[in-house]
Design a protein around this motif. Structure first.
Motif, PDB file in Angstrom:
ATOM      1  N   UNK A  43       8.557   4.739  13.278  1.00  0.00           N
ATOM      2  CA  UNK A  43       7.766   3.893  14.158  1.00  0.00           C
ATOM      3  C   UNK A  43       6.658   3.311  13.299  1.00  0.00           C
ATOM      4  N   UNK A  44       6.572   1.994  13.255  1.00  0.00           N
ATOM      5  CA  UNK A  44       5.513   1.337  12.496  1.00  0.00           C
ATOM      6  C   UNK A  44       4.497   0.822  13.496  1.00  0.00           C
ATOM      7  N   UNK A  45       3.298   1.366  13.435  1.00  0.00           N
ATOM      8  CA  UNK A  45       2.232   0.998  14.355  1.00  0.00           C
ATOM      9  C   UNK A  45       0.965   0.776  13.537  1.00  0.00           C
ATOM     10  N   UNK A  46       0.391  -0.413  13.654  1.00  0.00           N
ATOM     11  CA  UNK A  46      -0.817  -0.726  12.899  1.00  0.00           C
ATOM     12  C   UNK A  46      -1.503  -1.925  13.546  1.00  0.00           C
ATOM     13  N   UNK A  52       0.857  -1.177   0.000  1.00  0.00           N
ATOM     14  CA  UNK A  52       0.000   0.000   0.000  1.00  0.00           C
ATOM     15  C   UNK A  52       0.899   1.234   0.000  1.00  0.00           C
ATOM     16  N   UNK A  53       0.317   2.395  -0.222  1.00  0.00           N
ATOM     17  CA  UNK A  53       1.088   3.633  -0.227  1.00  0.00           C
ATOM     18  C   UNK A  53       1.747   3.849   1.142  1.00  0.00           C
ATOM     19  N   UNK A  54       1.028   3.582   2.218  1.00  0.00           N
ATOM     20  CA  UNK A  54       1.575   3.765   3.564  1.00  0.00           C
ATOM     21  C   UNK A  54       2.705   2.776   3.836  1.00  0.00           C
ATOM     22  N   UNK A  55       2.522   1.527   3.406  1.00  0.00           N
ATOM     23  CA  UNK A  55       3.568   0.523   3.587  1.00  0.00           C
ATOM     24  C   UNK A  55       4.817   0.896   2.799  1.00  0.00           C
ATOM     25  N   UNK A  56       4.641   1.294   1.542  1.00  0.00           N
ATOM     26  CA  UNK A  56       5.779   1.676   0.705  1.00  0.00           C
ATOM     27  C   UNK A  56       6.513   2.863   1.310  1.00  0.00           C
ATOM     28  N   UNK A  57       5.785   3.793   1.884  1.00  0.00           N
ATOM     29  CA  UNK A  57       6.412   4.948   2.528  1.00  0.00           C
ATOM     30  C   UNK A  57       7.262   4.511   3.712  1.00  0.00           C
ATOM     31  N   UNK A  58       6.750   3.587   4.528  1.00  0.00           N
ATOM     32  CA  UNK A  58       7.507   3.082   5.679  1.00  0.00           C
ATOM     33  C   UNK A  58       8.747   2.308   5.224  1.00  0.00           C
ATOM     34  N   UNK A  59       8.645   1.601   4.134  1.00  0.00           N
ATOM     35  CA  UNK A  59       9.783   0.824   3.608  1.00  0.00           C
ATOM     36  C   UNK A  59      10.860   1.748   3.059  1.00  0.00           C
ATOM     37  N   UNK A  60      10.472   2.779   2.342  1.00  0.00           N
ATOM     38  CA  UNK A  60      11.426   3.581   1.582  1.00  0.00           C
ATOM     39  C   UNK A  60      11.899   4.866   2.261  1.00  0.00           C
ATOM     40  N   UNK A  61      11.278   5.288   3.352  1.00  0.00           N
ATOM     41  CA  UNK A  61      11.680   6.533   4.019  1.00  0.00           C
ATOM     42  C   UNK A  61      13.094   6.401   4.566  1.00  0.00           C
ATOM     43  N   UNK A  62      13.924   7.400   4.297  1.00  0.00           N
ATOM     44  CA  UNK A  62      15.308   7.399   4.759  1.00  0.00           C
ATOM     45  C   UNK A  62      15.616   8.718   5.451  1.00  0.00           C
ATOM     46  N   UNK A  63      16.681   8.713   6.237  1.00  0.00           N
ATOM     47  CA  UNK A  63      17.132   9.939   6.877  1.00  0.00           C
ATOM     48  C   UNK A  63      16.534  10.201   8.238  1.00  0.00           C
ATOM     49  N   UNK A  64      15.701   9.293   8.721  1.00  0.00           N
ATOM     50  CA  UNK A  64      15.124   9.461  10.052  1.00  0.00           C
ATOM     51  C   UNK A  64      14.682   8.101  10.577  1.00  0.00           C
ATOM     52  N   UNK A 122       2.766  -5.404   9.353  1.00  0.00           N
ATOM     53  CA  UNK A 122       3.877  -4.672   9.981  1.00  0.00           C
ATOM     54  C   UNK A 122       5.190  -5.426   9.866  1.00  0.00           C
ATOM     55  N   UNK A 123       5.173  -6.709  10.181  1.00  0.00           N
ATOM     56  CA  UNK A 123       6.412  -7.489  10.145  1.00  0.00           C
ATOM     57  C   UNK A 123       6.967  -7.538   8.724  1.00  0.00           C
ATOM     58  N   UNK A 124       6.116  -7.778   7.750  1.00  0.00           N
ATOM     59  CA  UNK A 124       6.572  -7.829   6.353  1.00  0.00           C
ATOM     60  C   UNK A 124       7.164  -6.496   5.921  1.00  0.00           C
ATOM     61  N   UNK A 125       6.545  -5.393   6.327  1.00  0.00           N
ATOM     62  CA  UNK A 125       7.046  -4.057   5.985  1.00  0.00           C
ATOM     63  C   UNK A 125       8.416  -3.842   6.616  1.00  0.00           C
ATOM     64  N   UNK A 126       8.550  -4.171   7.894  1.00  0.00           N
ATOM     65  CA  UNK A 126       9.831  -3.968   8.568  1.00  0.00           C
ATOM     66  C   UNK A 126      10.922  -4.868   7.999  1.00  0.00           C
TER      67      UNK A 126
END
Length: 109
Positions: free
Chosen positions: A19-22, A4-16, A28-32
């Motif tokens: 926290x993955x909460x859902x 999903x867009x939210x999952x892809x954002x959590x996967x690809x965000x860099x520089x900070x 969540x585990x697959x995304x992390x």
């Protein structure tokens, strides 16, 4: 896997830090696992991050153990495809990486 867009954002965000909460069963585990694999691989042209430089915390020992094994499996699959010495070293480091419960991490420091 289709993220999903939210999952892809959590996967690809860099520089900070993130926290993955859902809700339970939301992936969540697959995304992390995907995020950590990409960090270790240095995906998308980024500098690779050594597994022993990561801190991954969760609430239960079972979840931490499952997370560690899934990360090891994901990196091992990549190593089989590339036979990379770097990834071989990362697989060794993953066995000692800071992947634990909040309480275990707090006790370690």
């Amino acid at each position: 896997m289709k993220w999903t867009q939210e999952q892809a954002s959590a996967i690809d965000k860099r520089g900070s830090n993130i926290l993955v909460s859902a809700a339970a069963g939301s992936g969540k585990t697959a995304v992390l696992v995907e995020r950590i694999k990409k960090l270790i691989l240095g995906a998308d042209g980024a500098k690779p991050v050594s597994a022993d430089r990561l801190l991954v915390v969760t609430f239960t020992e079972a979840a931490a153990s499952e997370m560690r094994q899934k990360i090891i499996d994901a990196v091992a699959e990549e190593r089989e495809e590339s036979d990379s010495e770097y990834l071989r070293g990362q697989l060794r480091r993953l066995h000692f990486a800071n992947i634990s419960t909040f309480h275990a991490f707090a006790l370690s420091i």
